[in-house]
Design an enzyme around this catalytic site. Structure first.
Site, PDB file in Angstrom:
ATOM      1  CB  SER A 145      -0.875   0.025   1.253  1.00 38.19           C
ATOM      2  OG  SER A 145      -1.524   1.284   1.364  1.00 38.19           O
ATOM      3  CE1 TYR A 158      -3.834  -2.104   5.454  1.00 37.34           C
ATOM      4  CE2 TYR A 158      -3.340   0.171   4.849  1.00 37.34           C
ATOM      5  CZ  TYR A 158      -3.663  -1.126   4.484  1.00 37.34           C
ATOM      6  OH  TYR A 158      -3.802  -1.460   3.154  1.00 37.34           O
TER       7      TYR A 158
HETATM    8  P1  NAP Z   1     -11.361  -6.427   0.329  1.00 39.16           P
HETATM    9  O1  NAP Z   1     -12.242  -5.937  -0.764  1.00 39.16           O
HETATM   10  O2  NAP Z   1     -11.754  -6.237   1.735  1.00 39.16           O
HETATM   11  O3  NAP Z   1     -11.050  -7.988   0.053  1.00 39.16           O
HETATM   12  C1  NAP Z   1     -10.206  -8.657   0.958  1.00 39.16           C
HETATM   13  C2  NAP Z   1      -9.956 -10.063   0.467  1.00 39.16           C
HETATM   14  O4  NAP Z   1      -9.024 -10.677   1.377  1.00 39.16           O
HETATM   15  C3  NAP Z   1     -11.193 -10.921   0.463  1.00 39.16           C
HETATM   16  O5  NAP Z   1     -11.078 -11.858  -0.593  1.00 39.16           O
HETATM   17  C4  NAP Z   1     -11.134 -11.618   1.817  1.00 39.16           C
HETATM   18  O6  NAP Z   1     -11.791 -12.888   1.852  1.00 39.16           O
HETATM   19  C5  NAP Z   1      -9.631 -11.819   1.948  1.00 39.16           C
HETATM   20  N1  NAP Z   1      -9.169 -11.983   3.315  1.00 39.16           N
HETATM   21  C6  NAP Z   1      -9.364 -11.142   4.365  1.00 39.16           C
HETATM   22  N2  NAP Z   1      -8.785 -11.652   5.460  1.00 39.16           N
HETATM   23  C7  NAP Z   1      -8.213 -12.821   5.095  1.00 39.16           C
HETATM   24  C8  NAP Z   1      -7.507 -13.824   5.786  1.00 39.16           C
HETATM   25  N3  NAP Z   1      -7.235 -13.722   7.100  1.00 39.16           N
HETATM   26  N4  NAP Z   1      -7.088 -14.907   5.093  1.00 39.16           N
HETATM   27  C9  NAP Z   1      -7.371 -15.033   3.761  1.00 39.16           C
HETATM   28  N5  NAP Z   1      -8.039 -14.128   3.064  1.00 39.16           N
HETATM   29  C10 NAP Z   1      -8.463 -13.041   3.728  1.00 39.16           C
HETATM   30  O7  NAP Z   1      -9.904  -5.735   0.227  1.00 39.16           O
HETATM   31  P2  NAP Z   1      -9.118  -5.109  -1.031  1.00 39.16           P
HETATM   32  O8  NAP Z   1      -9.379  -3.666  -1.076  1.00 39.16           O
HETATM   33  O9  NAP Z   1      -9.351  -5.925  -2.224  1.00 39.16           O
HETATM   34  O10 NAP Z   1      -7.620  -5.277  -0.501  1.00 39.16           O
HETATM   35  C11 NAP Z   1      -6.738  -6.262  -1.011  1.00 39.16           C
HETATM   36  C12 NAP Z   1      -5.314  -5.880  -0.623  1.00 39.16           C
HETATM   37  O11 NAP Z   1      -5.043  -4.562  -1.123  1.00 39.16           O
HETATM   38  C13 NAP Z   1      -5.062  -5.817   0.877  1.00 39.16           C
HETATM   39  O12 NAP Z   1      -3.785  -6.347   1.146  1.00 39.16           O
HETATM   40  C14 NAP Z   1      -5.076  -4.324   1.195  1.00 39.16           C
HETATM   41  O13 NAP Z   1      -4.262  -4.008   2.310  1.00 39.16           O
HETATM   42  C15 NAP Z   1      -4.504  -3.772  -0.087  1.00 39.16           C
HETATM   43  N6  NAP Z   1      -4.850  -2.363  -0.309  1.00 39.16           N
HETATM   44  C16 NAP Z   1      -6.148  -1.963  -0.488  1.00 39.16           C
HETATM   45  C17 NAP Z   1      -6.420  -0.625  -0.693  1.00 39.16           C
HETATM   46  C18 NAP Z   1      -7.802  -0.103  -0.901  1.00 39.16           C
HETATM   47  O14 NAP Z   1      -7.995   1.153  -0.858  1.00 39.16           O
HETATM   48  N7  NAP Z   1      -8.801  -0.943  -1.151  1.00 39.16           N
HETATM   49  C19 NAP Z   1      -5.371   0.315  -0.722  1.00 39.16           C
HETATM   50  C20 NAP Z   1      -4.075  -0.121  -0.552  1.00 39.16           C
HETATM   51  C21 NAP Z   1      -3.807  -1.465  -0.348  1.00 39.16           C
HETATM   52  P3  NAP Z   1     -13.372 -13.016   2.254  1.00 39.16           P
HETATM   53  O15 NAP Z   1     -14.126 -12.598   1.028  1.00 39.16           O
HETATM   54  O16 NAP Z   1     -13.561 -14.435   2.578  1.00 39.16           O
HETATM   55  O17 NAP Z   1     -13.586 -12.099   3.385  1.00 39.16           O
END
Ligand code: NAP
Length: 252
Positions: A145, A158
């Site tokens: 991130s 975080y």
């Molecule tokens: P999201 O929409 O909340 O999706 C999270 C995914 O991770 C879901 O598939 C969830 O599975 C899975 N997950 C959560 N906890 C887990 C665990 N303990 N073990 C295995 N799987 C798990 O999040 P996202 O926005 O796509 O984020 C994905 C990555 O991008 C993360 O690493 C986040 O830190 C990073 N990121 C996101 C943003 C943003 O603004 N969205 C910005 C910077 C970085 P379930 O469906 O089963 O819950």
């Protein structure tokens, strides 16, 4: 290029992971979709890929549990065959504050431990388990991130976990370099997924964040999937140990 390649995407069921899975499925890779609890979302995505002629299967595992990681790779071994059997690992699963107080002043021990368990311990041990399974010439992409680059007192814990992902990227890149495997980190800015739903409920948050972003909008999961795809092809074979921000310039 990616046809027939085997891939594990952690947290592949929703958000950014799902967009990555869709690109890989369309490229005819064989995709293992990991999820934590939302089986319906994972299955729907796998069905969508299979219906369009791709190959995918779902595997439940909490990446913060070593027993779950072992079980997840057991399922991959059954689907992909004898090791080495993995071409690409995408360490994407992660958790945020989800509306809780994540500030340096107010965060509690439970949130801090959860952030580090999923965002740091998870990718470390998923990578460890993947190492003997990865084929020479493979790829590892860690989703970090831009929070790992800048100070964020409103989300200090975080942000620390995402700095740690950069460190994991450097160490992994060195560990696998002789095998012509690359390891890089894509660092997203704000991306419109469930992950930031609580933030987006605040009136004016979308507008303020878009205004603050040089390119003038929030990121979409496809923006991040595109950046990941850049690293998977043969043209990226000499790019390793890098942190590449995909944020529309948000941290500039
Ligand atoms: P999201 O929409 O909340 O999706 C999270 C995914 O991770 C879901 O598939 C969830 O599975 C899975 N997950 C959560 N906890 C887990 C665990 N303990 N073990 C295995 N799987 C798990 O999040 P996202 O926005 O796509 O984020 C994905 C990555 O991008 C993360 O690493 C986040 O830190 C990073 N990121 C996101 C943003 C943003 O603004 N969205 C910005 C910077 C970085 P379930 O469906 O089963 O819950």
């Amino acid at each position: 290029m990616l046809s027939g390649k085997t891939v594990l995407v952690t947290g592949g069921s929703r958000g950014i992971g799902a967009a990555i899975v869709r690109r890989l499925g369309a490229a005819k890779a064989h995709v293992a979709i990991n999820y934590a609890g939302n089986q319906a979302a994972a299955q729907k995505l796998a069905d969508e890929i299979i219906a369009s002629g791709g190959q995918a299967f779902i595997v439940q595992a909490d990446v913060s549990s070593l027993a779950d990681i072992e079980r997840m790779f057991g399922a991959c071994d059954r689907a992909f065959g004898d090791a080495p059997n993995l071409d690409i690992l995408i360490n994407n699963a992660g958790v945020g504050r989800s509306g809780r107080d994540g500030t340096l002043k107010g965060a509690d021990e439970q949130l801090f431990d959860e952030l580090f368990a999923v965002n740091v311990k998870g990718p470390h041990f998923v990578t460890q388990a993947a190492l003997p399974r990865l084929r020479d010439g493979g790829r590892i992409v860690n989703i970090g991130s831009m929070s790992g680059k800048v100070g964020q007192p409103f989300a200090a814990g975080y942000a620390m976990t995402k700095r740690a992902i950069q460190s994991l990227t450097f160490s992994t890149a060195l560990a696998v370099a002789k095998r012509q495997i690359t390891c890089n980190c894509i660092a997203p800015g704000a991306v419109a997924t469930d992950f930031i739903a609580a933030l987006r409920e605040k009136p004016g948050w979308d507008e303020a964040t878009s205004k603050h972003t040089p390119m003038g909008r929030l990121g979409e999961p496809e923006d991040i999937a595109g950046a990941v795809m850049m690293l998977l092809g043969d043209d990226a074979r000499w790019v390793t140990g890098q942190v590449i921000e995909a944020s529309g310039g948000l941290s500039l």
